[in-house]
Design a protein around this motif. Structure first.
Motif, PDB file in Angstrom:
ATOM      1  N   MET A   1       0.823  -1.219   0.000  1.00  0.00           N
ATOM      2  CA  MET A   1       0.000   0.000   0.000  1.00  0.00           C
ATOM      3  C   MET A   1       0.858   1.271   0.000  1.00  0.00           C
ATOM      4  O   MET A   1       0.535   2.266   0.644  1.00  0.00           O
ATOM      5  N   GLN A   2       1.941   1.247  -0.801  1.00  0.00           N
ATOM      6  CA  GLN A   2       2.844   2.391  -0.865  1.00  0.00           C
ATOM      7  C   GLN A   2       2.384   3.469  -1.840  1.00  0.00           C
ATOM      8  O   GLN A   2       2.768   4.629  -1.704  1.00  0.00           O
ATOM      9  N   VAL A   3       1.573   3.081  -2.837  1.00  0.00           N
ATOM     10  CA  VAL A   3       1.242   3.997  -3.929  1.00  0.00           C
ATOM     11  C   VAL A   3      -0.231   4.367  -3.876  1.00  0.00           C
ATOM     12  O   VAL A   3      -1.102   3.502  -3.790  1.00  0.00           O
ATOM     13  N   SER A   4      -0.497   5.669  -3.939  1.00  0.00           N
ATOM     14  CA  SER A   4      -1.870   6.169  -3.930  1.00  0.00           C
ATOM     15  C   SER A   4      -1.923   7.409  -4.814  1.00  0.00           C
ATOM     16  O   SER A   4      -2.013   8.534  -4.336  1.00  0.00           O
ATOM     17  N   GLN A   5      -1.843   7.198  -6.145  1.00  0.00           N
ATOM     18  CA  GLN A   5      -1.737   8.313  -7.080  1.00  0.00           C
ATOM     19  C   GLN A   5      -2.977   9.202  -7.110  1.00  0.00           C
ATOM     20  O   GLN A   5      -2.876  10.422  -7.249  1.00  0.00           O
ATOM     21  N   ARG A   6      -4.156   8.610  -7.018  1.00  0.00           N
ATOM     22  CA  ARG A   6      -5.386   9.394  -7.136  1.00  0.00           C
ATOM     23  C   ARG A   6      -5.574  10.333  -5.959  1.00  0.00           C
ATOM     24  O   ARG A   6      -5.899  11.502  -6.107  1.00  0.00           O
ATOM     25  N   SER A   7      -5.383   9.781  -4.756  1.00  0.00           N
ATOM     26  CA  SER A   7      -5.574  10.548  -3.531  1.00  0.00           C
ATOM     27  C   SER A   7      -5.160   9.671  -2.366  1.00  0.00           C
ATOM     28  O   SER A   7      -5.326   8.452  -2.413  1.00  0.00           O
ATOM     29  N   THR A   8      -4.637  10.286  -1.314  1.00  0.00           N
ATOM     30  CA  THR A   8      -4.322   9.513  -0.122  1.00  0.00           C
ATOM     31  C   THR A   8      -5.573   9.270   0.722  1.00  0.00           C
ATOM     32  O   THR A   8      -5.555   8.448   1.640  1.00  0.00           O
ATOM     33  N   SER A   9      -6.670   9.976   0.394  1.00  0.00           N
ATOM     34  CA  SER A   9      -7.924   9.755   1.108  1.00  0.00           C
ATOM     35  C   SER A   9      -9.085  10.171   0.220  1.00  0.00           C
ATOM     36  O   SER A   9      -9.073  11.256  -0.372  1.00  0.00           O
TER      37      SER A   9
ATOM     38  N   THR B   1     -19.793   5.943  -2.296  1.00  0.00           N
ATOM     39  CA  THR B   1     -21.011   5.140  -2.419  1.00  0.00           C
ATOM     40  C   THR B   1     -21.087   4.528  -3.819  1.00  0.00           C
ATOM     41  O   THR B   1     -22.182   4.365  -4.375  1.00  0.00           O
ATOM     42  N   ALA B   2     -19.931   4.198  -4.382  1.00  0.00           N
ATOM     43  CA  ALA B   2     -19.921   3.665  -5.747  1.00  0.00           C
ATOM     44  C   ALA B   2     -18.732   2.741  -5.946  1.00  0.00           C
ATOM     45  O   ALA B   2     -17.685   2.879  -5.295  1.00  0.00           O
ATOM     46  N   THR B   3     -18.898   1.819  -6.877  1.00  0.00           N
ATOM     47  CA  THR B   3     -17.808   0.945  -7.289  1.00  0.00           C
ATOM     48  C   THR B   3     -16.733   1.765  -7.985  1.00  0.00           C
ATOM     49  O   THR B   3     -17.020   2.705  -8.711  1.00  0.00           O
ATOM     50  N   GLY B   4     -15.469   1.404  -7.764  1.00  0.00           N
ATOM     51  CA  GLY B   4     -14.398   2.069  -8.491  1.00  0.00           C
ATOM     52  C   GLY B   4     -13.093   2.085  -7.729  1.00  0.00           C
ATOM     53  O   GLY B   4     -12.990   1.620  -6.587  1.00  0.00           O
ATOM     54  N   TYR B   5     -12.064   2.633  -8.416  1.00  0.00           N
ATOM     55  CA  TYR B   5     -10.772   2.899  -7.784  1.00  0.00           C
ATOM     56  C   TYR B   5     -10.860   4.285  -7.168  1.00  0.00           C
ATOM     57  O   TYR B   5     -11.053   5.274  -7.878  1.00  0.00           O
ATOM     58  N   HIS B   6     -10.710   4.380  -5.865  1.00  0.00           N
ATOM     59  CA  HIS B   6     -10.920   5.645  -5.172  1.00  0.00           C
ATOM     60  C   HIS B   6      -9.652   6.241  -4.583  1.00  0.00           C
ATOM     61  O   HIS B   6      -9.508   7.457  -4.543  1.00  0.00           O
ATOM     62  N   ALA B   7      -8.762   5.419  -4.092  1.00  0.00           N
ATOM     63  CA  ALA B   7      -7.560   5.945  -3.450  1.00  0.00           C
ATOM     64  C   ALA B   7      -6.365   5.084  -3.852  1.00  0.00           C
ATOM     65  O   ALA B   7      -5.732   5.348  -4.864  1.00  0.00           O
ATOM     66  N   LEU B   8      -6.061   4.050  -3.090  1.00  0.00           N
ATOM     67  CA  LEU B   8      -4.837   3.293  -3.335  1.00  0.00           C
ATOM     68  C   LEU B   8      -4.855   2.564  -4.677  1.00  0.00           C
ATOM     69  O   LEU B   8      -5.860   1.992  -5.077  1.00  0.00           O
TER      70      LEU B   8
END
Length: 336
Positions: free
Chosen positions: A33-41, A46-53
């Motif tokens: 869990m070192q990489v979180s390009q989209r956002s660290t938080s 309330t939806a399916t998807g890639y949100h953070a890590l």
């Protein structure tokens, strides 16, 4: 002491025999869990998807509201974990309620399991997990090429305490993984499951996938209180029946592996100093070859003549004297 040493030697012998030492062992990308390009938080989920890590996707249907974050709460030997925090509860589940965390793997990266042959190998999954919510949870491996599934339960015994889990799944001589860049194998941790995903039986042997089996062993509802949280790190999937020590990779190497699926870049810009009107076509290459030709978002992202796994050609037909044109806030997605 002698029995402990004998057990250690026996385990080492098995590891040496099945070839698990040497080379790349861990098939999971971003398992620490070192990489979180989209956002660290990411909050209000309330939806399916890639949100953070990176590489860890949320599967969601009517299961409360969540925050996913890269947490510094981690077991010894790790700096980060993936944290899920319930911020709006769903104590009474609908039949289709679900909350699963999953990571997907390309077919060309799982050929070593020899699936669908008489020499098929076992799968060993290990991970560190923590939650305030003790009880029985379920984790599955899904073969998306042949629509098959195998699963196991694991128990969180002590609240707010890191526990390491090691699970070996049986080999499967039915249905080979495609040797391509498609979504062949997925690992799925069930955290919330209504009857559509829990009214069957835990698939302890490989079987044709039935949705009702995906969370059949889950005896908790992680969405039933805003006090609930769940952490995971140190995720490793490897060939064979023995969980070897976690294969740590550098943050730079892990980032490069993640950028095959998702990249954020500053983009390109052009200013016209010619004194007249010009047209431009500018090539741009990704930091690494992506899994497939990505979907691009960002300012002027539609001004692309071609998009490939290696890069794109950005085109602007008219730039006036002294004017500038830019492609900024570029995000390229080629996720499984």
């Amino acid at each position: 002491l002698l029995m402990t040493k004998a057990a250690e030697l026996a385990k080492m012998g098995e590891v040496l025999t099945n070839g698990q030492i040497g080379g790349r062992r861990n098939i999971i990308i971003n398992g620490a869990m070192q990489v979180s390009q989209r956002s660290t938080s990411a909050s209000s989920i309330t939806a399916t998807g890639y949100h953070a890590l990176d590489r860890f996707k949320l599967l969601y249907t009517d299961a409360g509201t969540w925050t996913m974050s890269q947490s510094s709460t981690a077991p010894n030997g790790f700096a980060n974990s993936l944290k899920l925090d319930c911020t709006s509860a769903k104590s009474s589940l609908a039949s289709d309620s679900r909350l699963f965390i999953m990571t997907s793997i390309e077919g060309q990266d799982v050929q070593q399991f020899k699936k669908g042959t008489s020499d098929a190998e076992q799968y060993t999954l290990s991970f560190h997990v923590r939650s305030n919510k003790t009880g029985t949870y379920q984790v599955n491996i899904e073969d998306n090429d042949n629509v098959r599934i195998v699963g196991s339960t694991y128990t969180i015994s002590s609240a707010n305490t890191w526990e390491k889990k090691e699970i070996t799944f049986v080999a499967d001589q039915t249905g080979a993984f495609a040797d391509d860049t498609g979504d062949s194998l997925a690992i799925m941790w069930a955290l919330v499951a209504g009857t559509d995903n829990s009214s069957g039986a835990v698939p302890t042997a490989w079987e044709a996938k039935v949705n009702t089996d995906r969370g059949a062993g889950l005896n908790i509802n992680l969405a039933d209180s805003t006090d609930n949280e769940w952490y995971i790190t140190g995720v490793q999937l490897e060939v064979g029946s023995v969980a070897t020590p976690f294969e740590h990779r550098s943050p730079a190497e892990e980032l490069a592996l993640c950028q095959r699926y998702y990249i954020e870049e500053d983009g390109i810009s052009m200013r016209n100093f010619t004194g007249g009107t010009i047209a431009v076509s500018i090539p741009h290459f990704w930091k690494t070859t992506m899994r497939a030709a990505p979907t691009i978002t960002g300012t002027n992202a539609t001004a692309n003549e071609t998009i490939s796994a290696r890069g794109f050609q950005a085109y602007k037909g008219t730039i006036g004297s002294g004017a500038s044109w830019q492609l900024t806030g570029t995000k390229a997605t080629a996720e499984l």
